[in-house]
Scaffold this motif. Structure first.
Motif, short mmCIF file in Angstrom:
data_model
loop_
_atom_site.label_atom_id
_atom_site.label_comp_id
_atom_site.label_asym_id
_atom_site.label_seq_id
_atom_site.Cartn_x
_atom_site.Cartn_y
_atom_site.Cartn_z
N ARG A 58 0.23 5.52 -8.13
CA ARG A 58 -0.97 6.82 -7.97
C ARG A 58 -2.18 5.50 -7.86
O ARG A 58 -2.72 6.52 -7.30
CB ARG A 58 -0.93 7.66 -9.56
N ALA A 59 -2.00 4.77 -8.58
CA ALA A 59 -2.95 3.69 -7.78
C ALA A 59 -3.17 3.21 -6.60
O ALA A 59 -4.21 3.63 -6.52
CB ALA A 59 -3.36 2.93 -8.60
N LEU A 83 -1.94 4.81 -4.20
CA LEU A 83 -1.48 6.31 -3.87
C LEU A 83 -3.52 6.17 -3.50
O LEU A 83 -4.15 7.23 -2.19
CB LEU A 83 -1.64 7.26 -3.83
N SER A 84 -4.31 6.86 -4.49
CA SER A 84 -5.59 6.58 -4.51
C SER A 84 -6.40 5.99 -3.77
O SER A 84 -7.12 6.29 -3.27
CB SER A 84 -6.30 6.33 -6.78
N LEU A 85 -6.19 4.76 -4.10
CA LEU A 85 -6.66 3.75 -3.23
C LEU A 85 -6.47 3.97 -1.37
O LEU A 85 -7.72 3.49 -0.46
CB LEU A 85 -6.37 1.96 -4.08
N ARG A 86 -5.71 3.67 -1.63
CA ARG A 86 -5.14 4.18 0.50
C ARG A 86 -6.02 5.39 0.82
O ARG A 86 -6.20 5.51 1.59
CB ARG A 86 -3.76 4.70 0.60
N ALA A 87 -6.12 6.68 -0.13
CA ALA A 87 -6.24 7.99 0.30
C ALA A 87 -8.25 7.56 0.06
O ALA A 87 -9.55 7.88 1.59
CB ALA A 87 -6.93 8.96 -1.15
N GLU A 88 -9.01 6.52 -0.43
CA GLU A 88 -10.18 6.19 -0.83
C GLU A 88 -10.05 5.32 1.06
O GLU A 88 -12.04 5.35 1.41
CB GLU A 88 -10.41 5.36 -1.98
N GLN A 111 9.01 3.16 -16.05
CA GLN A 111 9.77 3.49 -14.78
C GLN A 111 7.64 4.16 -14.75
O GLN A 111 6.74 4.68 -14.02
CB GLN A 111 9.68 5.02 -15.24
N LEU A 112 6.74 4.27 -16.27
CA LEU A 112 5.57 4.83 -15.84
C LEU A 112 4.68 4.07 -15.89
O LEU A 112 3.91 4.10 -15.27
CB LEU A 112 4.94 4.92 -17.59
N SER A 113 4.87 2.95 -15.57
CA SER A 113 4.05 1.49 -15.37
C SER A 113 4.47 1.63 -14.15
O SER A 113 2.89 1.78 -13.12
CB SER A 113 4.15 0.11 -15.98
N VAL A 114 5.39 1.72 -13.80
CA VAL A 114 5.53 2.03 -11.89
C VAL A 114 5.19 2.93 -11.42
O VAL A 114 3.96 3.35 -10.31
CB VAL A 114 7.06 1.84 -11.67
#
Length: 101
Positions: A65-66, A68-73, A57-60
């Motif tokens: 989050r990564a 979403l961050s990449l999408r925002a970038e 779950q932590l990995s997922v």
């Protein structure tokens, strides 16, 4: 003599009965210990499975989050590229207008 044999037989029977009771007690104790060990093993497996689920779950969540961050970038980069493109077009338009004057 007959009484002597009868006493010896009774003693042997009593000895065997006590040995049987002792063995039965040992078997019961061993069974209980085996069950405790089995329950400990099951609990350990359950805890390991739960730990693996938490790690998954932590990995997922980390990957989400990564992403979403990449999408925002990417969105920011696209917007920046569009602004630069519009600036280039405006600059070309102004240069074209300047050349016509």
């Amino acid at each position: 003599m007959h009484e002597q044999q009868q006493l010896e037989t009774q003693l042997s029977v009593e000895t065997l009965r006590r040995a049987l009771l002792s063995l039965r007690a040992e078997c019961t104790a061993h069974s209980e210990q085996s069950e405790i060990l089995r329950q400990n093993d099951l609990q350990g497996q359950k805890e390991m499975h739960e730990q693996q689920q938490l790690e998954t779950q932590l990995s997922v969540e980390t990957l989400r989050r990564a992403l979403l961050s990449l999408r925002a970038e990417c969105t920011a980069h696209s917007e920046q590229s569009e602004i630069l493109r519009q600036n280039d077009l405006q600059g070309q338009k102004e240069m074209h207008e300047q050349q016509q004057l």
